[in-house]
Enzyme design. Structure first.
Site, PDB file in Angstrom:
ATOM      1  N   LEU A 130       0.864  -1.182   0.000  1.00 53.76           N
ATOM      2  CA  LEU A 130       0.000   0.000   0.000  1.00 53.76           C
ATOM      3  C   LEU A 130       0.894   1.223   0.000  1.00 53.76           C
ATOM      4  O   LEU A 130       1.897   1.262   0.709  1.00 53.76           O
ATOM      5  CB  LEU A 130      -0.905  -0.030   1.228  1.00 53.76           C
ATOM      6  CG  LEU A 130      -1.697   1.226   1.619  1.00 53.76           C
ATOM      7  CD1 LEU A 130      -2.980   0.822   2.348  1.00 53.76           C
ATOM      8  CD2 LEU A 130      -0.892   2.186   2.517  1.00 53.76           C
ATOM      9  N   ASN A 131       0.529   2.244  -0.811  1.00 51.26           N
ATOM     10  CA  ASN A 131       1.183   3.532  -0.606  1.00 51.26           C
ATOM     11  C   ASN A 131       0.158   4.666  -0.665  1.00 51.26           C
ATOM     12  O   ASN A 131      -0.824   4.592   0.085  1.00 51.26           O
ATOM     13  CB  ASN A 131       2.417   3.727  -1.496  1.00 51.26           C
ATOM     14  CG  ASN A 131       2.164   3.675  -2.978  1.00 51.26           C
ATOM     15  OD1 ASN A 131       1.642   2.706  -3.500  1.00 51.26           O
ATOM     16  ND2 ASN A 131       2.576   4.721  -3.679  1.00 51.26           N
ATOM     17  N   ASP A 132       0.319   5.679  -1.474  1.00 48.47           N
ATOM     18  CA  ASP A 132      -0.400   6.945  -1.332  1.00 48.47           C
ATOM     19  C   ASP A 132      -1.909   6.814  -1.109  1.00 48.47           C
ATOM     20  O   ASP A 132      -2.582   6.052  -1.805  1.00 48.47           O
ATOM     21  CB  ASP A 132      -0.235   7.785  -2.596  1.00 48.47           C
ATOM     22  CG  ASP A 132       1.217   8.049  -2.948  1.00 48.47           C
ATOM     23  OD1 ASP A 132       2.100   7.548  -2.253  1.00 48.47           O
ATOM     24  OD2 ASP A 132       1.444   8.749  -3.945  1.00 48.47           O
TER      25      ASP A 132
ATOM     26  N   GLN B  86      -3.175   3.545  -3.376  1.00 49.86           N
ATOM     27  CA  GLN B  86      -2.283   2.860  -4.293  1.00 49.86           C
ATOM     28  C   GLN B  86      -2.007   1.454  -3.768  1.00 49.86           C
ATOM     29  O   GLN B  86      -1.630   1.288  -2.611  1.00 49.86           O
ATOM     30  CB  GLN B  86      -0.980   3.636  -4.412  1.00 49.86           C
ATOM     31  CG  GLN B  86      -1.117   4.980  -5.107  1.00 49.86           C
ATOM     32  CD  GLN B  86      -1.227   4.827  -6.606  1.00 49.86           C
ATOM     33  OE1 GLN B  86      -0.243   4.624  -7.289  1.00 49.86           O
ATOM     34  NE2 GLN B  86      -2.445   4.932  -7.110  1.00 49.86           N
TER      35      GLN B  86
ATOM     36  N   ARG C 271       2.283  14.283 -12.458  1.00 52.43           N
ATOM     37  CA  ARG C 271       1.306  13.340 -11.914  1.00 52.43           C
ATOM     38  C   ARG C 271       0.572  13.879 -10.680  1.00 52.43           C
ATOM     39  O   ARG C 271       0.829  14.957 -10.199  1.00 52.43           O
ATOM     40  CB  ARG C 271       1.999  12.021 -11.568  1.00 52.43           C
ATOM     41  CG  ARG C 271       3.218  12.140 -10.663  1.00 52.43           C
ATOM     42  CD  ARG C 271       3.856  10.761 -10.475  1.00 52.43           C
ATOM     43  NE  ARG C 271       5.098  10.820  -9.698  1.00 52.43           N
ATOM     44  CZ  ARG C 271       6.301  10.896 -10.238  1.00 52.43           C
ATOM     45  NH1 ARG C 271       6.458  10.948 -11.550  1.00 52.43           N
ATOM     46  NH2 ARG C 271       7.382  10.929  -9.460  1.00 52.43           N
ATOM     47  N   ASP C 272      -0.344  13.032 -10.196  1.00 51.45           N
ATOM     48  CA  ASP C 272      -1.052  13.212  -8.919  1.00 51.45           C
ATOM     49  C   ASP C 272      -2.032  14.383  -8.937  1.00 51.45           C
ATOM     50  O   ASP C 272      -1.950  15.289  -8.105  1.00 51.45           O
ATOM     51  CB  ASP C 272      -0.059  13.394  -7.755  1.00 51.45           C
ATOM     52  CG  ASP C 272       1.038  12.358  -7.739  1.00 51.45           C
ATOM     53  OD1 ASP C 272       0.805  11.252  -8.268  1.00 51.45           O
ATOM     54  OD2 ASP C 272       2.134  12.636  -7.213  1.00 51.45           O
TER      55      ASP C 272
END
Length: 484
Positions: free
Chosen positions: A42-44, A60, A162-163
């Site tokens: 798992l990330n952001d 994520q 991105r993001d």
């Protein structure tokens, strides 16, 4: 869209979850009350929004291993920010514009529907990157339809672009994207739209020069612009800052600047960069405005690339978690972070010790121990000697009033021996509120003036917590067992 590949990827992900369910759940370091992946990495936090009464938190997710592969969007919801329910996968990397990952993004409600925006990541056989900003539509917050690319890479930026974070101001929708310019400096880039589909490039409104810095990092990730008490706060995660004294000690940082954005001239006059968290693992935070008018933030209780493969949870086929949700407030020109009020629902039996005299002999108190506990220490007088909280024979919180430094130290999870330290400057200690979970710690100092977040991996049998002072200090201590 490629429905066949989408279903195939979903099925493969669910097979991984089922295959390793028992391995994951057998991990003694599995957290008690934090959001975690069912398997894998798992990330952001992504798409954090309150929609039709529910808080939606996407994330994520690489379900196939504990490394950074082609990311999915996992999906949790909660009615109270305490109890979270896991749902079907929201997004899979199944189209030409996101075949190497559905990267981070945000959510917005418009005309009763939820819209997601994310970065589609594409790489060729030589690892050259392309990035596309993609829109997704949902009528109910649980079924999602990719509508396709709404924004291609503009000139003047590398594919590290991105993001997207989207919000509405006045009659327009705005999107901020984290970027790297062609001169390899970080930027926050602004776009405008009337319909969420056609976006006008307004240019970079922040980047490169901050305070005395001529080059404030080579890439800015996960930007988030919002209003707080009449000011515009830009949160972002710059990469490439060099350590400076007690600051910028992690591989990458997460922090904010405060100012005022002129939406007509696209000028953003702001102050210095301030780190949001002084601990070891905190990155890529995202905020939302809820129905109570609160600005709530959740961060990634992890850090990219920095010794991820050494976390003890890896052998149990999972890694990383989310922070607790925090309400943001602006006080004296500084962003304060407070655990949301709803977290009190986690409390079970509690104890309170009033007017305790701490001394050089460490003291433990009945009911103030465990691996899932909230502890609140309040100083009753001006602190004149060093106060230490010793946690599970593995970590320490220390305030030194002479040096005016607050410290979190821990035993490294890499070798199990090295003591690592993080500091913040603190003129006076008034309170310490600590949320200890099985393998994490979140510390809120002086009602959120400073915050430390970290993963810790003490011996599972070690539950003890003790308190000491180099002189004599008068404090009160309150604690609650936490259950979820």
């Amino acid at each position: 869209m490629m429905q066949g590949l989408d279903q195939q990827l979903r099925q493969q992900a669910y097979e991984e979850v089922n295959k390793y369910r028992e391995v994951v759940e057998a991990d003694p370091y599995r957290l008690a009350y934090h959001v975690m992946p069912p398997v894998g990495l798992l990330n952001d936090p992504n798409g954090f929004i309150q929609y039709k009464g529910d808080y939606h938190l996407f994330y994520q997710w690489n379900p196939f291993n504990t490394g950074h592969g082609a990311k999915f969007w996992g999906h949790y919801t909660s009615k109270d920010l305490v109890n979270w329910e896991h749902h079907d996968i929201a997004l899979t990397p199944s189209d030409w514009f996101d075949k190497n990952g559905c990267y981070s993004g945000s959510a917005i409600e418009h005309d009763g529907q939820m819209y997601l925006f994310y970065t589609g990541n594409v790489k060729d056989e030589n690892n050259n990157r392309e990035s596309y900003q993609v829109m997704v539509e949902s009528k109910d917050g649980f079924r999602f339809e990719k509508k396709g690319v709404v924004l291609h890479l503009p000139e003047d930026y590398t594919p590290h672009f991105r993001d997207p974070k989207v919000w509405k101001h006045g009659e327009y929708f705005y999107m901020v994207i984290g970027a790297q310019s062609l001169d390899e400096t970080g930027k926050a880039v602004l776009f405008r739209s009337k319909n969420l589909e056609n976006w006008e490039h307004l240019g970079a409104f922040a980047g490169a020069h901050i305070g005395s810095f001529e080059d404030f990092g080579y890439m800015w990730e996960c930007p988030d612009l919002f209003e707080l008490d009449g000011q515009d706060v830009l949160v972002f995660s710059p990469q490439g800052l060099e350590p400076s004294g007690t600051y910028y000690q992690n591989l990458y940082q997460a922090g904010y600047v405060i100012g005022k954005l002129d939406y007509e001239s696209i000028q953003y006059n702001h102050g210095e960069f301030v780190e949001l968290d002084r601990g070891f693992e905190f990155y890529a935070p995202q905020t939302t405005l809820d129905e109570k008018g609160r600005r709530i933030m959740i961060g990634w209780l992890g850090l990219p690339e920095e010794r991820e493969e050494d976390h003890p949870t890896i052998e149990h086929k999972w890694v990383h978690a989310m922070t607790l949700p925090r309400e943001l407030k602006l006080k004296n020109g500084k962003v304060y972070q407070l655990p949301v009020e709803e977290l009190k629902e986690l409390r079970s039996e509690g104890v309170k010790y009033e007017a305790v005299n701490l001394s050089s002999k460490a003291q433990a108190f009945e009911g103030v121990e465990g691996d899932a506990i909230e502890i609140n220490l309040e100083t009753l007088e001006t602190v004149t000697s060093t106060i230490t909280i010793h946690i599970r024979n593995h970590a320490n919180l220390v305030y030194n009033p002479t040096d005016k430094l607050f410290k979190l130290d821990r035993i490294s999870y890499v070798d199990g021996e090295t003591v690592e330290e993080r500091f913040c400057h603190l003129n006076q200690l008034k309170s310490v509120r600590m949320f200890l979970d099985t393998s994490s710690i979140e510390v809120f100092i002086n009602d959120g003036e400073e915050v430390f977040t970290a993963r810790i991996y003490p011996d599972v049998e070690e539950k003890g917590i003790s308190f000491a002072a180099s002189g004599t200090e008068n404090v009160s201590i309150e604690a609650w067992k936490l259950n979820n």
